[in-house]
Design a protein around this motif. Structure first.
Motif, mmCIF file in Angstrom:
data_model
loop_
_atom_site.group_PDB
_atom_site.id
_atom_site.type_symbol
_atom_site.label_atom_id
_atom_site.label_comp_id
_atom_site.label_asym_id
_atom_site.label_seq_id
_atom_site.Cartn_x
_atom_site.Cartn_y
_atom_site.Cartn_z
ATOM 1 N N UNK A 1 0.846 -1.160 0.000
ATOM 2 C CA UNK A 1 0.000 0.000 0.000
ATOM 3 C C UNK A 1 0.899 1.232 0.000
ATOM 4 N N UNK A 2 0.579 2.226 -0.844
ATOM 5 C CA UNK A 2 1.378 3.431 -0.913
ATOM 6 C C UNK A 2 1.239 4.259 0.344
ATOM 7 N N UNK A 3 2.203 5.144 0.571
ATOM 8 C CA UNK A 3 2.200 5.946 1.794
ATOM 9 C C UNK A 3 0.942 6.793 1.905
ATOM 10 N N UNK A 4 0.604 7.512 0.844
ATOM 11 C CA UNK A 4 -0.588 8.363 0.886
ATOM 12 C C UNK A 4 -1.842 7.520 1.030
ATOM 13 N N UNK A 5 -1.893 6.411 0.318
ATOM 14 C CA UNK A 5 -3.067 5.541 0.385
ATOM 15 C C UNK A 5 -3.206 4.925 1.769
ATOM 16 N N UNK A 6 -2.090 4.518 2.345
ATOM 17 C CA UNK A 6 -2.135 3.929 3.687
ATOM 18 C C UNK A 6 -2.620 4.954 4.701
ATOM 19 N N UNK A 7 -2.128 6.178 4.580
ATOM 20 C CA UNK A 7 -2.550 7.235 5.487
ATOM 21 C C UNK A 7 -4.031 7.528 5.300
ATOM 22 N N UNK A 32 -2.227 9.895 15.169
ATOM 23 C CA UNK A 32 -1.800 10.459 13.886
ATOM 24 C C UNK A 32 -0.287 10.648 13.851
ATOM 25 N N UNK A 33 0.300 11.080 14.946
ATOM 26 C CA UNK A 33 1.756 11.235 15.005
ATOM 27 C C UNK A 33 2.428 9.882 14.785
ATOM 28 N N UNK A 34 1.888 8.840 15.411
ATOM 29 C CA UNK A 34 2.438 7.492 15.243
ATOM 30 C C UNK A 34 2.322 7.047 13.790
ATOM 31 N N UNK A 35 1.166 7.268 13.183
ATOM 32 C CA UNK A 35 0.961 6.872 11.784
ATOM 33 C C UNK A 35 1.921 7.618 10.867
ATOM 34 N N UNK A 36 2.074 8.902 11.094
ATOM 35 C CA UNK A 36 2.981 9.700 10.259
ATOM 36 C C UNK A 36 4.397 9.140 10.350
ATOM 37 N N UNK A 40 6.715 7.218 7.108
ATOM 38 C CA UNK A 40 7.929 7.811 6.547
ATOM 39 C C UNK A 40 9.125 6.886 6.732
ATOM 40 N N UNK A 41 10.077 6.959 5.804
ATOM 41 C CA UNK A 41 11.304 6.170 5.984
ATOM 42 C C UNK A 41 12.015 6.593 7.268
ATOM 43 N N UNK A 42 12.748 5.671 7.863
ATOM 44 C CA UNK A 42 13.418 5.923 9.149
ATOM 45 C C UNK A 42 14.375 7.114 9.100
ATOM 46 N N UNK A 43 15.019 7.325 7.955
ATOM 47 C CA UNK A 43 16.013 8.398 7.877
ATOM 48 C C UNK A 43 15.385 9.793 7.728
ATOM 49 N N UNK A 44 14.063 9.858 7.531
ATOM 50 C CA UNK A 44 13.400 11.151 7.368
ATOM 51 C C UNK A 44 12.984 11.677 8.732
#
Length: 165
Positions: A1-7, A32-36, A40-44
């Motif tokens: 699932x894509x990031x935007x779609x998952x969100x 929401x903070x947890x989902x965000x 995102x990739x770990x390095x972001x």
């Protein structure tokens, strides 16, 4: 699932819960903070003000979908917003491209709820100690007893296990 779609899927499912009074603002912000962070990739890294802005956008998105879901529900003379109302709201609001992924997220949520000891296994060997089949058989037995009492004109209460005659 894509990031935007998952969100979108996660926030859509939260919309139904929020609309039903399931979460307060603190829980929504934490979720929401947890989902965000999970999306995102770990390095972001996300600046605190950007994170707050994302959370506000998510909350606004949930409010928008909840409001539209409520209107759809009301037009159908229903009192409870169902996942179908949320999905219809997504379509009406122009998020139809996400419906397939939202449906998959809903099915996953339902499977997890059935497997959870708290939410699901209503018919499994839980506190009642009955399978679904046993519960249906017990229900049928009780209906038959009630029918028999009604037809015989007896208003006495049924005998419970362990009661003496």
């Amino acid at each position: 699932m894509g990031t935007a779609a998952a969100l979108t899927a996660e926030t859509s499912l939260m919309a139904a819960d929020t609309a039903a009074g399931g979460s307060n603002d603190g829980e929504v912000n934490a979720t929401m903070t947890k989902i965000i962070k999970e999306m995102l990739p770990r390095h972001v890294r996300v600046a605190r003000d950007a994170q707050d802005l994302l959370v506000e956008c998510c909350v606004e998105f949930i409010n928008l979908i909840s409001s539209e879901s409520n209107e759809i529900c009301s037009r159908e003379d229903k009192r409870t917003i169902a996942p179908e109302h949320v999905m219809k709201a997504l379509e009406v609001l122009g998020f139809g491209d996400y419906l397939e992924e939202v449906h998959l997220a809903l099915e996953e949520h339902r499977r997890e709820a059935l497997d959870s000891p708290k939410g699901g296994a209503r018919w499994g060997k839980d506190g009642m100690g009955m399978t679904e089949e046993e519960a249906v058989a017990e229900q049928q037995r009780m209906f038959a007893e009630a029918r028999e009492r009604m037809l015989s004109g007896s208003l006495s209460t049924p005998k419970q296990e362990g009661d003496q005659a």
